[in-house]
Scaffold this motif. Structure first.
Motif, PDB file in Angstrom:
ATOM      1  N   ASP A 138       0.854  -1.182   0.000  1.00 18.29           N
ATOM      2  CA  ASP A 138       0.000   0.000   0.000  1.00 18.29           C
ATOM      3  C   ASP A 138       0.894   1.238   0.000  1.00 18.29           C
ATOM      4  O   ASP A 138       1.824   1.328   0.807  1.00 18.29           O
ATOM      5  CB  ASP A 138      -0.900  -0.004   1.241  1.00 18.29           C
ATOM      6  CG  ASP A 138      -1.945   1.102   1.188  1.00 18.29           C
ATOM      7  OD1 ASP A 138      -1.566   2.272   1.414  1.00 18.29           O
ATOM      8  OD2 ASP A 138      -3.127   0.796   0.937  1.00 18.29           O
ATOM      9  N   PRO A 139       0.631   2.208  -0.890  1.00 20.31           N
ATOM     10  CA  PRO A 139       1.511   3.385  -0.953  1.00 20.31           C
ATOM     11  C   PRO A 139       1.490   4.244   0.313  1.00 20.31           C
ATOM     12  O   PRO A 139       2.400   5.041   0.532  1.00 20.31           O
ATOM     13  CB  PRO A 139       0.953   4.174  -2.159  1.00 20.31           C
ATOM     14  CG  PRO A 139      -0.439   3.677  -2.342  1.00 20.31           C
ATOM     15  CD  PRO A 139      -0.425   2.245  -1.905  1.00 20.31           C
ATOM     16  N   PHE A 140       0.474   4.069   1.159  1.00 19.33           N
ATOM     17  CA  PHE A 140       0.351   4.911   2.346  1.00 19.33           C
ATOM     18  C   PHE A 140       0.837   4.220   3.619  1.00 19.33           C
ATOM     19  O   PHE A 140       1.417   4.857   4.493  1.00 19.33           O
ATOM     20  CB  PHE A 140      -1.101   5.364   2.526  1.00 19.33           C
ATOM     21  CG  PHE A 140      -1.635   6.138   1.355  1.00 19.33           C
ATOM     22  CD1 PHE A 140      -1.265   7.466   1.158  1.00 19.33           C
ATOM     23  CD2 PHE A 140      -2.487   5.540   0.439  1.00 19.33           C
ATOM     24  CE1 PHE A 140      -1.746   8.185   0.074  1.00 19.33           C
ATOM     25  CE2 PHE A 140      -2.970   6.249  -0.646  1.00 19.33           C
ATOM     26  CZ  PHE A 140      -2.603   7.584  -0.836  1.00 19.33           C
ATOM     27  N   VAL A 141       0.595   2.919   3.742  1.00 15.69           N
ATOM     28  CA  VAL A 141       0.945   2.232   4.993  1.00 15.69           C
ATOM     29  C   VAL A 141       2.044   1.198   4.814  1.00 15.69           C
ATOM     30  O   VAL A 141       2.471   0.562   5.774  1.00 15.69           O
ATOM     31  CB  VAL A 141      -0.301   1.565   5.628  1.00 15.69           C
ATOM     32  CG1 VAL A 141      -1.329   2.599   5.994  1.00 15.69           C
ATOM     33  CG2 VAL A 141      -0.885   0.501   4.704  1.00 15.69           C
ATOM     34  N   GLY A 142       2.508   0.974   3.577  1.00 14.12           N
ATOM     35  CA  GLY A 142       3.561  -0.015   3.349  1.00 14.12           C
ATOM     36  C   GLY A 142       3.002  -1.409   3.080  1.00 14.12           C
ATOM     37  O   GLY A 142       1.932  -1.561   2.500  1.00 14.12           O
ATOM     38  N   GLN A 143       3.713  -2.432   3.544  1.00 15.81           N
ATOM     39  CA  GLN A 143       3.319  -3.809   3.261  1.00 15.81           C
ATOM     40  C   GLN A 143       2.148  -4.253   4.134  1.00 15.81           C
ATOM     41  O   GLN A 143       2.164  -4.087   5.352  1.00 15.81           O
ATOM     42  CB  GLN A 143       4.508  -4.745   3.485  1.00 15.81           C
ATOM     43  CG  GLN A 143       4.209  -6.199   3.136  1.00 15.81           C
ATOM     44  CD  GLN A 143       5.453  -7.051   3.091  1.00 15.81           C
ATOM     45  OE1 GLN A 143       6.158  -7.084   2.105  1.00 15.81           O
ATOM     46  NE2 GLN A 143       5.727  -7.753   4.173  1.00 15.81           N
ATOM     47  N   LEU A 144       1.133  -4.808   3.479  1.00 15.66           N
ATOM     48  CA  LEU A 144      -0.050  -5.325   4.171  1.00 15.66           C
ATOM     49  C   LEU A 144      -0.067  -6.838   4.059  1.00 15.66           C
ATOM     50  O   LEU A 144       0.142  -7.389   2.968  1.00 15.66           O
ATOM     51  CB  LEU A 144      -1.332  -4.765   3.553  1.00 15.66           C
ATOM     52  CG  LEU A 144      -1.634  -3.269   3.752  1.00 15.66           C
ATOM     53  CD1 LEU A 144      -2.852  -2.882   2.938  1.00 15.66           C
ATOM     54  CD2 LEU A 144      -1.872  -2.973   5.212  1.00 15.66           C
TER      55      LEU A 144
END
Length: 496
Positions: A138-144
């Protein structure tokens, strides 16, 4: 019975009205057929129905739900996701008819320490156990890390245990995903699906669980890639970004592999088909702004020896074996004729020799290697010497075992109008296809066949041309088969 209309902005308003007169006769007919199919699954309701009593709406819903859960009935809904019509009714049906976590059997797993079978019920009071089924960036929170909770509960800020890595990791945040929207939650319960932020070493198919009650749930089995191509950055500035992008994409997609050609130093990407790799390259451009040049797709060819052991010889093999997909290492060294510190380099040399291959440089698979004798020099012997000797020995042995080339075979299903069936089957036969069967599907014919992947490049264009654009096909990997001698000679000649 009612008619439903979808109005407003993109069908977001669901309006219930009376069925128009011109549709009432058909609606009544199909409603009667639907009721009959439902009551056929329950003997008591069926008896009442035959006596003239029509079950009420709630009884029909309850009976239908039971039948759906045991796979007796498969509801079909009409709608348009593009125009947001019928989607709301489908979501209602998911709630009404599909099983909840407590409606299905308890999940089973393996204790990583004792290898005993463990049962976990879908209950909040059971120890925590979940399966990571997807990795996304995710560009906002990183790896999901998307996971499904099978038992117990999980709170944000707590620690989880990964039996694969034998390490603990801290859950930073827990998100409930709604398409592109994210809702942060403090806790998730048995049966829920959520995404975790903060897990660094967790990959797709990993089990995450309570450290004091470890369990390994059934892993998701992913097929090996069947097609590969060479890729290089267009500019020097793209070089570093391409490596990062490919690494991220490989983490997200277990069927996508990245490797380096040891001879040329080129980067090779491999996947499940042409479209798969085209999407990967397109994502590199859109999400990571990496421009790349790609080569022609190449089929993943493998080699296996044909001189096999008999059943009696297999039973006589020692039990101290190490197995990995396509390779088995048997160590029968006795008396220290090869020191223990050189056994691991020998195994590594065997693997490298098989990876380099003996037929046109293709990797050799399905091999069991036994190390049963050897010698060493107290001064001059070293790990590299044993590794090189092992690699040369296994290649020499494979040359004597009549190796053959294997190619990926795809399970192909073609749906075509009846009048084009002869042209389609003839074209498939020209591609070395094995026709498995044909059947009717509505007004069309369905042809099922096994076809070599190497013959399927650009097939959609040819299929549309011969059927006036009215046929379609699906394709999935099935197995590896031995190629005919004439094709093997051509493959070897192109690699020289």
């Amino acid at each position: 019975m009612k008619a439903y209309y979808f109005e407003g902005d993109m069908g977001n308003k669901v309006i219930e009205k009376e069925i128009p007169e011109n549709f009432k006769a058909d609606a009544t007919k199909y409603h009667s057929e639907l009721v009959e199919k439902i009551v056929e699954t329950d003997d008591s309701i069926m008896t009442e129905y035959l006596e003239g009593t029509i079950p009420d709406f709630d009884a029909l819903k309850k009976t239908l739900r039971k039948a759906v859960i045991v796979n007796q009935i498969f509801p079909v809904f009409a709608g348009s996701a593009l125009k947001n019509k019928g989607v709301q009714l489908i979501l209602d049906a998911v709630v009404d008819y599909l099983p909840s976590p407590i409606d299905i059997a308890a999940v089973s797993g393996i204790d990583p320490d004792t290898e005993k079978n463990i049962i976990r019920n879908a209950s909040d009071t059971e120890p925590f156990a979940a399966l990571a089924f997807k990795v996304a960036t995710d560009p906002f929170v990183g790896q999901l890390i998307f996971f499904r909770v099978y038992s117990g509960t999980l709170s944000a800020g707590s620690y989880i245990y990964n039996p694969r890595t034998r390490n603990k990791e801290r859950i930073g945040r827990i998100l409930r995903m709604h398409a592109n929207d994210r809702e942060e939650v403090k806790k998730v319960f048995a049966g829920e699906i959520a995404a975790a932020v903060g897990l660094k070493d967790t990959i797709t198919s990993d089990t995450i669980c309570d450290e004091n009650n470890p369990i390994i749930l059934d892993r998701i089995i992913f097929p090996e890639p069947v097609i590969s191509l060479r890729i290089e950055p267009k500019t020097k500035a793209d070089q570093e970004k391409m490596g990062m992008a490919l690494n991220r994409l490989a983490q997200e997609d277990p069927t996508f592999k990245v490797s380096t050609d040891q001879e040329t130093g080129e980067t090779i990407i491999a996947g499940m088909g042409e479209l798969h790799l085209e999407i990967i390259v397109d994502r590199m451009k859109r999400e990571f702004t990496v421009e790349a040049n790609v080569g022609k797709p190449q089929v993943e060819i493998k080699v296996k020896p044909m001189q096999l052991l008999t059943k009696e010889e297999l039973e006589d093999l020692p039990k101290n074996t190490k197995r990995s997909p396509g390779f088995e290492f048997v160590n029968t060294i006795k008396g220290g004729v090869i020191p223990q510190e050189y056994i691991a380099p020998c195994e590594k040399g065997f693997k490298e020799g098989l990876d380099r291959g003996v037929l046109a440089g293709f990797k050799i698979v399905n091999v069991s290697v036994e190390l049963w004798d050897g010698s060493y020099h107290e001064v001059d012997s070293n790990e590299m010497a044993f590794k090189i000797a092992s690699s040369m020995a296994v290649q020499d042995a494979c040359k004597r075992a009549n190796p053959v080339i294997l190619e990926p075979m795809m399970k192909v299903e073609v749906v075509t109008p009846d009048k084009f069936m002869g042209d389609v089957t003839g074209n498939l036969s020209s591609k070395r296809a094995l026709i498995e069967g044909m059947e009717d599907r509505g007004m069309n014919k369905v042809i099922r066949a096994l076809v070599p992947l190497s013959e399927m490049f650009g097939y959609m264009t040819g299929l549309r041309s011969m059927t006036e654009g009215r046929a379609s096909f699906t394709m999935e990997f099935f197995r590896y088969d031995v190629v005919p001698n004439n094709v093997a000679e051509t493959i070897i000649a192109t690699r020289k």
